[in-house]
Design a protein around this motif. Structure first.
Motif, mmCIF file in Angstrom:
data_model
loop_
_atom_site.group_PDB
_atom_site.id
_atom_site.type_symbol
_atom_site.label_atom_id
_atom_site.label_comp_id
_atom_site.label_asym_id
_atom_site.label_seq_id
_atom_site.Cartn_x
_atom_site.Cartn_y
_atom_site.Cartn_z
ATOM 1 N N ALA A 73 0.835 -1.203 0.000
ATOM 2 C CA ALA A 73 0.000 0.000 0.000
ATOM 3 C C ALA A 73 0.871 1.255 0.000
ATOM 4 C CB ALA A 73 -0.933 -0.010 1.215
ATOM 5 N N ARG A 74 1.880 1.271 0.864
ATOM 6 C CA ARG A 74 2.781 2.438 0.925
ATOM 7 C C ARG A 74 3.568 2.594 -0.371
ATOM 8 N NH1 ARG A 74 3.359 0.820 6.383
ATOM 9 N NH2 ARG A 74 5.099 -0.537 5.819
ATOM 10 N N ALA A 75 4.019 1.464 -0.911
ATOM 11 C CA ALA A 75 4.822 1.527 -2.133
ATOM 12 C C ALA A 75 4.004 2.065 -3.299
ATOM 13 C CB ALA A 75 5.362 0.132 -2.467
ATOM 14 N N ARG A 76 2.742 1.639 -3.393
ATOM 15 C CA ARG A 76 1.909 2.122 -4.499
ATOM 16 C C ARG A 76 1.590 3.609 -4.338
ATOM 17 N NH1 ARG A 76 0.859 -1.997 -7.758
ATOM 18 N NH2 ARG A 76 0.869 -4.085 -6.850
ATOM 19 N N SER A 77 1.447 4.060 -3.106
ATOM 20 C CA SER A 77 1.174 5.491 -2.913
ATOM 21 C C SER A 77 2.411 6.322 -3.255
ATOM 22 C CB SER A 77 0.725 5.762 -1.473
ATOM 23 O OG SER A 77 1.779 5.552 -0.560
ATOM 24 N N ARG A 78 3.608 5.771 -3.011
ATOM 25 C CA ARG A 78 4.843 6.502 -3.314
ATOM 26 C C ARG A 78 5.053 6.673 -4.816
ATOM 27 N NH1 ARG A 78 7.344 3.572 1.050
ATOM 28 N NH2 ARG A 78 8.126 2.061 -0.465
ATOM 29 N N ILE A 79 4.510 5.748 -5.611
ATOM 30 C CA ILE A 79 4.693 5.836 -7.059
ATOM 31 C C ILE A 79 4.144 7.149 -7.593
ATOM 32 C CG2 ILE A 79 3.944 4.850 -9.275
ATOM 33 C CD1 ILE A 79 4.211 2.079 -7.975
ATOM 34 N N GLY A 80 3.052 7.628 -6.998
ATOM 35 C CA GLY A 80 2.462 8.885 -7.435
ATOM 36 C C GLY A 80 3.337 10.093 -7.179
ATOM 37 N N GLU A 81 4.392 9.924 -6.375
ATOM 38 C CA GLU A 81 5.266 11.047 -6.030
ATOM 39 C C GLU A 81 6.462 11.173 -6.964
ATOM 40 O OE1 GLU A 81 6.357 10.300 -2.006
ATOM 41 O OE2 GLU A 81 4.275 10.218 -1.286
ATOM 42 N N VAL A 82 6.721 10.152 -7.803
ATOM 43 C CA VAL A 82 7.878 10.230 -8.702
ATOM 44 C C VAL A 82 7.465 10.890 -10.015
ATOM 45 C CG1 VAL A 82 8.853 8.149 -7.673
ATOM 46 C CG2 VAL A 82 7.517 7.953 -9.771
ATOM 47 N N GLU A 83 8.480 11.251 -10.832
ATOM 48 C CA GLU A 83 8.200 11.904 -12.116
ATOM 49 C C GLU A 83 7.286 11.027 -12.964
ATOM 50 O OE1 GLU A 83 11.126 11.219 -10.802
ATOM 51 O OE2 GLU A 83 12.680 12.688 -11.339
ATOM 52 N N ALA A 84 6.402 11.663 -13.712
ATOM 53 C CA ALA A 84 5.371 10.936 -14.479
ATOM 54 C C ALA A 84 5.984 9.907 -15.411
ATOM 55 C CB ALA A 84 4.511 11.926 -15.262
ATOM 56 N N HIS A 85 7.117 10.257 -16.054
ATOM 57 C CA HIS A 85 7.686 9.336 -17.042
ATOM 58 C C HIS A 85 8.315 8.103 -16.408
ATOM 59 C CE1 HIS A 85 11.346 11.541 -15.875
ATOM 60 N NE2 HIS A 85 12.033 10.518 -16.354
ATOM 61 N N ARG A 86 8.484 8.105 -15.066
ATOM 62 C CA ARG A 86 9.073 6.944 -14.400
ATOM 63 C C ARG A 86 8.031 6.084 -13.702
ATOM 64 N NH1 ARG A 86 13.991 8.547 -10.680
ATOM 65 N NH2 ARG A 86 14.166 6.288 -10.677
ATOM 66 N N GLN A 87 6.756 6.543 -13.665
ATOM 67 C CA GLN A 87 5.752 5.842 -12.864
ATOM 68 C C GLN A 87 5.438 4.439 -13.381
ATOM 69 O OE1 GLN A 87 2.297 8.282 -12.185
ATOM 70 N NE2 GLN A 87 3.445 9.853 -11.068
ATOM 71 N N GLN A 88 5.335 4.289 -14.694
ATOM 72 C CA GLN A 88 5.006 2.970 -15.223
ATOM 73 C C GLN A 88 6.112 1.965 -14.919
ATOM 74 O OE1 GLN A 88 2.082 1.776 -16.360
ATOM 75 N NE2 GLN A 88 3.187 -0.151 -16.175
ATOM 76 N N ALA B 77 -4.865 0.995 -0.737
ATOM 77 C CA ALA B 77 -5.269 1.717 0.471
ATOM 78 C C ALA B 77 -5.700 3.135 0.130
ATOM 79 C CB ALA B 77 -4.113 1.739 1.461
ATOM 80 N N THR B 78 -6.722 3.618 0.835
ATOM 81 C CA THR B 78 -7.119 5.023 0.718
ATOM 82 C C THR B 78 -6.221 5.845 1.642
ATOM 83 O OG1 THR B 78 -8.704 4.961 2.544
ATOM 84 C CG2 THR B 78 -9.490 4.273 0.363
ATOM 85 N N GLU B 79 -6.301 7.158 1.540
ATOM 86 C CA GLU B 79 -5.453 8.016 2.374
ATOM 87 C C GLU B 79 -5.805 7.892 3.848
ATOM 88 O OE1 GLU B 79 -6.055 12.216 1.778
ATOM 89 O OE2 GLU B 79 -7.992 11.859 0.815
ATOM 90 N N HIS B 80 -6.993 7.384 4.163
ATOM 91 C CA HIS B 80 -7.395 7.226 5.562
ATOM 92 C C HIS B 80 -7.253 5.784 6.056
ATOM 93 C CE1 HIS B 80 -8.771 11.317 5.515
ATOM 94 N NE2 HIS B 80 -9.583 11.075 4.496
ATOM 95 N N GLY B 81 -6.581 4.949 5.264
ATOM 96 C CA GLY B 81 -6.311 3.587 5.708
ATOM 97 C C GLY B 81 -7.369 2.564 5.336
ATOM 98 N N GLY B 82 -8.388 2.973 4.593
ATOM 99 C CA GLY B 82 -9.379 2.008 4.122
ATOM 100 C C GLY B 82 -8.888 1.299 2.873
ATOM 101 N N LEU B 83 -9.738 0.451 2.297
ATOM 102 C CA LEU B 83 -9.396 -0.278 1.079
ATOM 103 C C LEU B 83 -10.366 0.103 -0.030
ATOM 104 C CD1 LEU B 83 -8.761 -3.838 2.578
ATOM 105 C CD2 LEU B 83 -7.028 -2.257 1.707
ATOM 106 N N LYS B 84 -9.834 0.196 -1.257
ATOM 107 C CA LYS B 84 -10.711 0.442 -2.407
ATOM 108 C C LYS B 84 -10.249 -0.396 -3.587
ATOM 109 C CE LYS B 84 -8.253 4.575 -4.104
ATOM 110 N NZ LYS B 84 -8.399 6.011 -4.467
#
Length: 588
Positions: free
Chosen positions: A335-350, A472-479
């Motif tokens: 969950a943490r790793a997937r949320s961190r992906i959104g923080e890197v440069e767009a061209h490196r996310q995939q 994980a959602t930002e509040h710790g739930g699941l979606k």
């Protein structure tokens, strides 16, 4: 004119022959050709530039990313009689080193990429003949690599200033994409690529879901003698785990960037010199250490990628003796790793998503771990290796498709904002105030899971989060995410590994190569320890355990017989030979 490589190998390093692709790499270097060598940790990468540095006239410039690693390699080079020096920001003998270089008195000069790419340093290089450029940890040059360092991108102009000086790039961790980028960035032709393979057959891989991580790590330490590294994901986690493990009596020290630099230095030095210490650290620890006798590596959380996992576990067993690697992971890691992906440069996310999916495949597989690792690096391994947890004790695999559909449905119908604890209560029909207050006991998914299926809810949740079907959602739930809809429609099948019950093994040295209770071997180790304390050198720099084992087995009676043991070159024979012969005479 270059000296004969076999003569140098014997006289300087004490070996009668090369290992693996070492000879192929050395031959290319001695013939002046540019080369990228991809060799697993422990395959003897440093010898491929140290030997040419001794055999060829001029100085070999070694570009290395970490000061601690340079100093470690400096000690090892000097111990076998190589004229070596480092030129770093923490050295107080920089003027002397520059003077030695100008006079042509250095076989090896270690520098960081930041210094190597500076104009002033390039001008210095013109002052004396160069024999070779060795670029260590070459994957740092590639944006596709897992450990990108921008300063490595600035090396090419320096290399091109000396077109007649061969360049040797070295790495243990580079997939096909990264290898192609390294070749292009460093100006090495396609036919200069030598890939030795990635397999580390002496490392036994174990991967398990995390439950009580302290208890799990304590169990590993109880089974494994010798030095070890435990990786924790955060500084606070390092401190907590080091304190708990140290309370059990084993020497344990923490290491992370938040510690005082002098404390870090002392802790690292103590670990390097020890034959039994455990360091709890963040993942940067170990990059600057060439300690060959690390017997185990434990990850108390998910590594960043398969490349990172391979590199970090590769710090165990560099001496070729048996070693183990344990990884304990949880769904929250993904969950943490997937949320961190959104923080890197767009061209490196995939690329980052692809890496994380590959890691999910490794931890969730019911098949051979080693095969998954090696296929990731483009190899075609056997289906089984006989030296990982799944090969040694094949796990049960359960078809969890129906449980997965029920779980995803419950997540969706409760509004995609609750954690697995609440979802589990809904699915199992628990009499719970929070469930009834939210009228979740009125939903069609309430109480639809029972019996043996109930035990699969959390393992299925973990598996779905690993593959990205739940996030994980930002509040710790699941979606729902990824292929959740396909699973709900019955278009995807979900199988999960049912973890085997852990059997406690006795700490009896069975996994080690060293002879247990051999009085001569123990006496030789004691002598090595005594010399290490007198000289300030780590014990492994004096002799590896394998050399002491061979001494104990062969019981050489003379200097000539001792010289026949692999790993004893002329310098070490002169420095330590008589002391070890005296021990053999006394004990034998």
């Amino acid at each position: 004119m270059s000296a004969d490589p076999i003569s140098v190998l014997r006289a300087t390093f004490g070996f009668s022959g090369f290992r693996g692709v070492q000879e192929q790499v050395v031959e290319r270097v001695l013939s002046g050709r540019n080369t990228l060598a991809v060799m697993p940790t422990g395959a003897g990468k440093s010898l491929t530039y140290q030997l040419p540095a001794v055999a060829m006239p001029g100085t070999c410039l070694v570009i290395s990313p970490l000061i601690a690693l340079m100093h470690d390699q400096l000690r090892a080079a000097e111990a076998v009689g190589i004229r070596a020096a480092t030129l770093t920001s923490v050295d107080d003998n920089r003027e002397e080193t520059v003077a030695r270089y100008r006079r042509g008195e250095l076989d090896l000069l270690y520098v960081a990429p930041e210094r190597a790419s500076s104009e002033g340093f390039r001008n210095l290089l013109r002052a004396a003949p160069l024999s070779l450029f060795a670029i260590d940890e070459a994957h740092c040059v590639s944006e596709w690599g897992h450990d990108f360092r921008p300063d490595y991108r600035l090396l090419r102009p320096m290399l091109d200033m000396f077109p007649d000086v061969p360049r040797l790039a070295l790495t243990a961790t580079a997939d096909a994409h990264t290898r192609a980028d390294i070749l292009e960035q460093l100006g090495i032709p396609q036919d200069g690529l030598i890939v030795a393979g990635f397999d580390r057959p002496n490392i036994r891989y174990h991967i398990a879901p995390r439950d009580s991580v302290t208890r799990q790590v304590e169990a590993v330490l109880a089974e494994q003698p010798g030095p070890g590294i435990v990786y924790a994901p955060t500084r606070a986690g390092v401190e907590r785990l080091a304190e708990k493990l140290g309370a059990k009596g084993r020497p344990v020290l923490p290491y992370h960037a938040g510690l005082d630099p002098e404390v870090r230095r002392r802790n690292q030095a103590a670990f390097v010199a020890s034959e039994e210490m455990v360091v709890v650290a963040t993942v940067a620890f170990g990059m600057g250490i060439d300690k060959p006798d690390v017997r185990f590596v434990v990850h108390a959380g998910l590594p960043k990628s398969i490349e990172g996992y391979y590199q970090e576990t590769g710090r165990a067993g560099r001496d070729g003796d048996p070693a183990v690697a344990h990884l304990f992971w949880g769904a929250d890691d993904f969950a943490r790793a997937r949320s961190r992906i959104g923080e890197v440069e767009a061209h490196r996310q995939q690329g980052e998503r692809t890496r994380l999916d590959a890691l999910a495949g490794l931890v969730e597989t019911a098949g051979c771990r080693r095969a998954v690792l090696l296929r990731h690096f483009g190899e075609d391994p056997p289906e089984t290796c006989g030296n990982c947890d799944n090969c040694l004790s094949p796990p049960k695999v359960a078809d969890a498709t129906q449980v997965a559909r029920k779980l995803l449905s419950a997540v969706y119908r409760t509004g995609q904002s609750y954690g697995i604890g609440h979802i589990e209560k809904v699915l199992t029909g628990a009499n719970d105030d929070r469930v009834t207050e939210r009228r979740h006991d009125q939903l069609s998914v309430y109480g639809i899971v029972g019996g043996e299926e109930a035990a699969l809810i959390r393992p299925v949740s973990r598996a779905l989060q690993a593959r990205g079907s739940l996030i994980a959602t930002e509040h710790g739930g699941l979606k729902l995410a990824g292929d959740a809809r396909e699973i709900l429609k019955g278009e995807a099948r979900i199988e999960i590994v049912v973890p085997p019950k852990r059997e406690r093994r006795r700490r009896d040295g069975a996994s080690a190569a060293n002879p247990v209770g051999n009085p001569l071997f123990e006496a030789l180790r004691a002598k090595r320890r005594e010399i290490a304390q007198e000289t300030g050198l780590p014990p492994y720099v004096i002799f590896h355990d394998s050399v002491l084992r061979d001494m104990a087995a062969a019981r050489p009676a003379s200097r000539a017989e001792l010289a026949q043991i692999s790993g004893i070159g002329e310098r070490k024979l002169d420095a330590y030979g008589e002391e070890f012969l005296a021990v053999i005479r006394e004990v034998a």
